[in-house]
Design an enzyme around this catalytic site. Structure first.
Site, PDB file in Angstrom:
ATOM      1  N   LYS A  22      31.200  39.028  45.457  1.00 22.46           N
ATOM      2  CA  LYS A  22      32.663  38.910  45.565  1.00 22.46           C
ATOM      3  C   LYS A  22      33.085  38.929  47.030  1.00 22.46           C
ATOM      4  O   LYS A  22      33.899  38.105  47.480  1.00 22.46           O
ATOM      5  CB  LYS A  22      33.320  40.062  44.813  1.00 22.46           C
ATOM      6  CG  LYS A  22      34.805  40.264  45.111  1.00 22.46           C
ATOM      7  CD  LYS A  22      35.298  41.589  44.566  1.00 22.46           C
ATOM      8  CE  LYS A  22      36.727  41.874  44.982  1.00 22.46           C
ATOM      9  NZ  LYS A  22      37.699  40.928  44.422  1.00 22.46           N
ATOM     10  N   GLY A 444      54.419  41.636  34.919  1.00 25.50           N
ATOM     11  CA  GLY A 444      54.296  43.085  35.101  1.00 25.50           C
ATOM     12  C   GLY A 444      53.875  43.498  36.490  1.00 25.50           C
ATOM     13  O   GLY A 444      54.650  44.082  37.240  1.00 25.50           O
ATOM     14  N   HIS A 706      45.967  32.436  38.582  1.00 25.55           N
ATOM     15  CA  HIS A 706      44.539  32.537  38.859  1.00 25.55           C
ATOM     16  C   HIS A 706      44.095  31.548  39.934  1.00 25.55           C
ATOM     17  O   HIS A 706      42.903  31.423  40.209  1.00 25.55           O
ATOM     18  CB  HIS A 706      43.736  32.323  37.576  1.00 25.55           C
ATOM     19  CG  HIS A 706      43.903  33.432  36.588  1.00 25.55           C
ATOM     20  ND1 HIS A 706      44.994  33.527  35.765  1.00 25.55           N
ATOM     21  CD2 HIS A 706      43.131  34.510  36.303  1.00 25.55           C
ATOM     22  CE1 HIS A 706      44.883  34.602  35.004  1.00 25.55           C
ATOM     23  NE2 HIS A 706      43.769  35.219  35.316  1.00 25.55           N
TER      24      HIS A 706
END
Length: 770
Positions: A22, A444, A706
């Site tokens: 990552k 949210g 995304h």
């Protein structure tokens, strides 16, 4: 032919023990390192994984170590390998026709006006894959030799690994028709063309020294795909007849994880391949098989989907039963790739040692496979001590305090607890919210900045006093609420700065859960989560979200949503106890959320969102099992929300799923408003919603969070107009696809401003029904 190893795994976690992949991939995206540095770091990670698997007992030269690395996604890897690139990315090919890493990442993430591939859930897991786009115009060719190079890389280091690639049937069964394809086009119709490229790839893998190749074909177990079981069986038969008939190829191992193979097993039994992998965790040992013709049966007896140590003695018994089916040999394996579980439970220094003794992460599961393989070779007595130790751990788990809580189990339920008053009555009661047409909101979370993560880490380590931490969070909420007011949103959120993860946050505040330090699992691309461990009966010792929601509401006259994660999603994104029905566990979580909703209402919160993005995810792959799942999953949501007052507007959110399959269940949730992913698929779902007669509030997403790209006003406006054309205006809400946690503030604010402007334009033109 080289014998298949006595024990193996179908795949290994690829993000790294400390998310090394990552970090370097995101550094490459940010321009902090170049491609050569990224390649070097990835090679180091692959080398470390091979060394670790050999240390745990898998052989360096017997093909038991899978070559299953991916920079982003295994389906994208297969699509790029065979050249299945949508037309909008064709100009990114190198001069020799190959597809390099920069182009690969652009296809995954999008760039400018180039929308990325759609994303959805991988069978019944929480992993997201990228959906290939294939049409009659797609030109297939071997466009990447990365897998071949990795086999050579391993060989140079003294390893004979087994390359792993998504098989041709699954690649096409999971694909969608390209925009240029005629209506009704089926990507499976291109099977012969794709198989020709696989033939070329297998020859190159053979030349590189691969003795075995693993073709992952999970589509063959699914009854939830557009293609029927018969169509998939026919496709497999055609593909394997060609692939298996080629002389210049490695031996072929077809794995079919996630459920029982059913009738397709007979096709594989007679196909010209050398090994068949069957999932014996989700499926059972077949009663009989046709003549196997010298094949190896690979029994997936160690659960690759969950983290429990399990019944090792029972697993060995299944392997012994496989021997009665006439295979030339039997091998032990995991039921799925281990990409669904963390690396090593020994990395968890803060878990209760008793709980640790019940667990097996990836490395422990490799150890179990090695034990079972030894038993297959030397007999049960040779591994009796290991089998008995696992059995003792299982018995200890069943009898441990907290696994069964009398207070939780004595809570009685009545049928009335599972429903509210009618939707029409609720609509009337909720008019007091005074919302405009096309109400604007977000899902949210707002971006989790470096400052937020640092403050949380300092608080967790005891370096930041609680009062100072709470003051920091309130300042962040102040900023987020003010930003939403400035943007012109109609229903606000507090941004969730206090939450590390939408499931873990609740797990940390509910009894019956434990959380990990390093239990990272890949969700998609460079994103990883730490699933919590649901080990015992669930209850809520105290309110969880009320103070933050009520503080945010005190800052604005506009309604602020209370934000909860639903019971199905909490189960789906946790490692859940396997000693009782999931529906029973879901109801325990639902009752805890029901109590939270009551406290939110008492604090003056008029809109409460109970997110269920995983509703479709847990849908069983076998149709016979689906009605029972849909019944308990819907009922658990309705139990959680059934106590809400008529004037309380209950929202839910679902993302990245094929909604048409569960549209009736979504209606049955009876939420007042449902927000859904729709931007990446360019509003395809809206037609399904309209055709189903869905009559509650609906918010099809207009911003794909995304991807780092900022959608233009015109792009958002076109999506909104399609929604308005398909559905009544009074039903529609405007929102992003999902929470904004993973995005940066610059792109988030720019995208939200464009959403507000696009909504203004559509509102001006829309005719509001009288």
């Amino acid at each position: 032919m080289t014998a298949f190893p006595a024990g193996t795994i179908l795949g290994y976690p690829r993000i790294g023990r400390r998310r090394e992949l990552k970090k370097v991939v995101e550094a490459f995206w940010a321009g902090r390192i170049d491609e050569s540095a990224l390649e070097a770091s990835a090679a180091e990670l692959r080398a470390a994984n091979r060394a670790r698997l050999a240390e745990l007992g898998l052989g360096r030269e017997d093909s038991s170590i899978p070559e299953s690395f991916s920079y982003y996604d295994q389906v994208l890897d297969a699509a790029v390998t065979v050249g299945a690139v949508p037309a909008r990315f064709e100009d990114l090919r190198s001069s020799d026709g190959t597809i390099g890493l920069p182009a690969y990442f652009t296809i995954a993430r999008g760039e400018g006006d180039r929308a990325p591939l759609e994303m959805t859930k991988w069978f019944d897991s929480n992993y997201h894959y990228l959906v290939p786009e294939i049409g009659p115009e797609t030109v297939f060719s071997l466009s990447s030799d990365r897998l071949v190079r990795e086999v050579v890389e391993a060989a140079d280091a003294g390893y004979r690994t087994r390359p792993v690639i998504v098989g041709p049937v699954t690649l096409l069964a999971l694909a969608k028709a390209s925009d240029a394809a005629p209506v009704g086009f089926d990507p499976l119709s291109r099977l012969d063309d794709v198989v020709a490229v696989y033939v070329e790839l297998l020859a190159k893998l053979k030349a590189a020294g691969a003795a075995w190749v693993q073709l992952d074909e999970p589509a063959l177990v699914s009854e939830s795909l557009p293609a029927s079981t018969t169509e998939l069986a026919d496709a497999a038969q055609r593909a394997l007849a060609v692939l298996g008939g080629r002389a210049e190829r490695p031996s072929i191992f077809v794995s079919a994880p996630y459920a029982a193979l059913g009738e397709v097993l007979e096709v594989l039994a007679t196909a010209p391949i050398e090994a068949i992998g069957v999932d014996l965790v989700r499926g059972s040992v077949p009663a009989k098989l046709p003549e196997l013709g010298g094949k190896t049966l690979v029994g997936g007896v160690v659960d690759g989907h969950n983290i429990w140590r399990g019944d090792l003695d029972g697993a060995f018994a299944k392997l012994e039963a496989l021997r009665d089916l006439g295979a030339a040999s039997v091998s032990a394996s995991t039921s799925t790739s281990l990409l669904h579980v963390p690396h090593d439970v020994q990395d968890e220094t803060k878990l209760d040692p008793r709980l640790v003794s019940w667990l097996a992460f990836a490395d422990q599961k490799v150890g179990q496979i090695v034990t079972l393989a030894d038993g297959l070779g030397a007999g049960r007595d040779a591994i009796a001590e290991e089998l008995d130790a696992a059995t003792a751990a299982l018995a200890d788990r069943h009898g441990a305090p907290g696994v069964r809580d009398g207070a939780v189990r004595r809570r009685e339920l009545a049928e009335a607890d599972f429903s509210r008053v009618t939707y029409e009555e609720r609509e009337a009661a909720q008019e007091s919210l005074a919302l405009p047409s096309l109400p604007l909101t977000t899902i949210g979370s707002f971006p989790q900045t470096g400052d937020i993560r640092r403050a949380r880490a300092q608080f967790t380590r005891g370096e930041l006093p609680q009062d100072d931490y709470e003051a920091f969070l309130k300042a962040e909420i102040d900023r987020v609420v003010a930003l939403q007011e400035d943007l012109g949103l109609d229903v606000l959120v507090h941004g969730e700065p206090e939450r590390n993860d939408m499931v873990q946050y609740f797990a940390e505040n509910l009894d019956g859960f434990a959380v990990t330090e390093n239990g990272w699992v890949q969700s998609y691309g460079s994103r990883a989560t730490r699933p919590s461990i649901l080990w015992g009966d669930v209850s809520r010792p105290a309110p969880i979200t009320v103070s933050w929601a009520s503080y945010a509401q005190s800052l604005s006259v506009k309604p602020v949503k209370g934000m909860l994660t639903g019971p199905v999603t909490i189960l789906a994104w946790s490692f859940v106890r396997d000693d009782q029905p999931l529906g029973e566990t879901a109801n325990q979580v639902a009752l805890a959320l029901r109590d939270e909703i009551a406290d939110l209402e008492a604090a003056g919160i008029a809109i409460i969102q109970v997110d269920e993005p995983a509703l479709r995810e847990l849908l069983p792959l076998k149709k016979a099992d689906q009605p029972a799942y849909l019944d308990w999953s819907v009922r658990s949501f309705r139990l959680a929300t059934g106590g809400a007052e008529a004037a309380t507007q209950v929202h839910t959110h679902l993302c990245y799923s094929e909604f048409g399959v569960v549209i009736d269940a979504i209606r049955a949730l009876d939420a007042d408003v449902t927000s859904i992913e729709a931007a990446r698929s360019r509003m395809e779902v809206v037609a399904e919603v309209a055709a189903a007669g869905f009559d509650h509030g609906i918010g099809p997403g207009v911003y794909d969070i995304h991807s780092p790209r900022v959608p233009s006003v015109e792009e958002i406006e076109s999506l909104l107009r399609r929604a308005v054309d398909e559905l009544p205006l009074h039903q529609l809400w405007v929102n992003p696809d999902c929470g904004l946690k993973t995005r940066g503030y610059d792109e988030t604010v720019a995208s939200l401003r464009n959403i507000v402007e696009a909504t203004r334009r559509v509102r001006e033109d829309a005719v509001v029904p009288a």
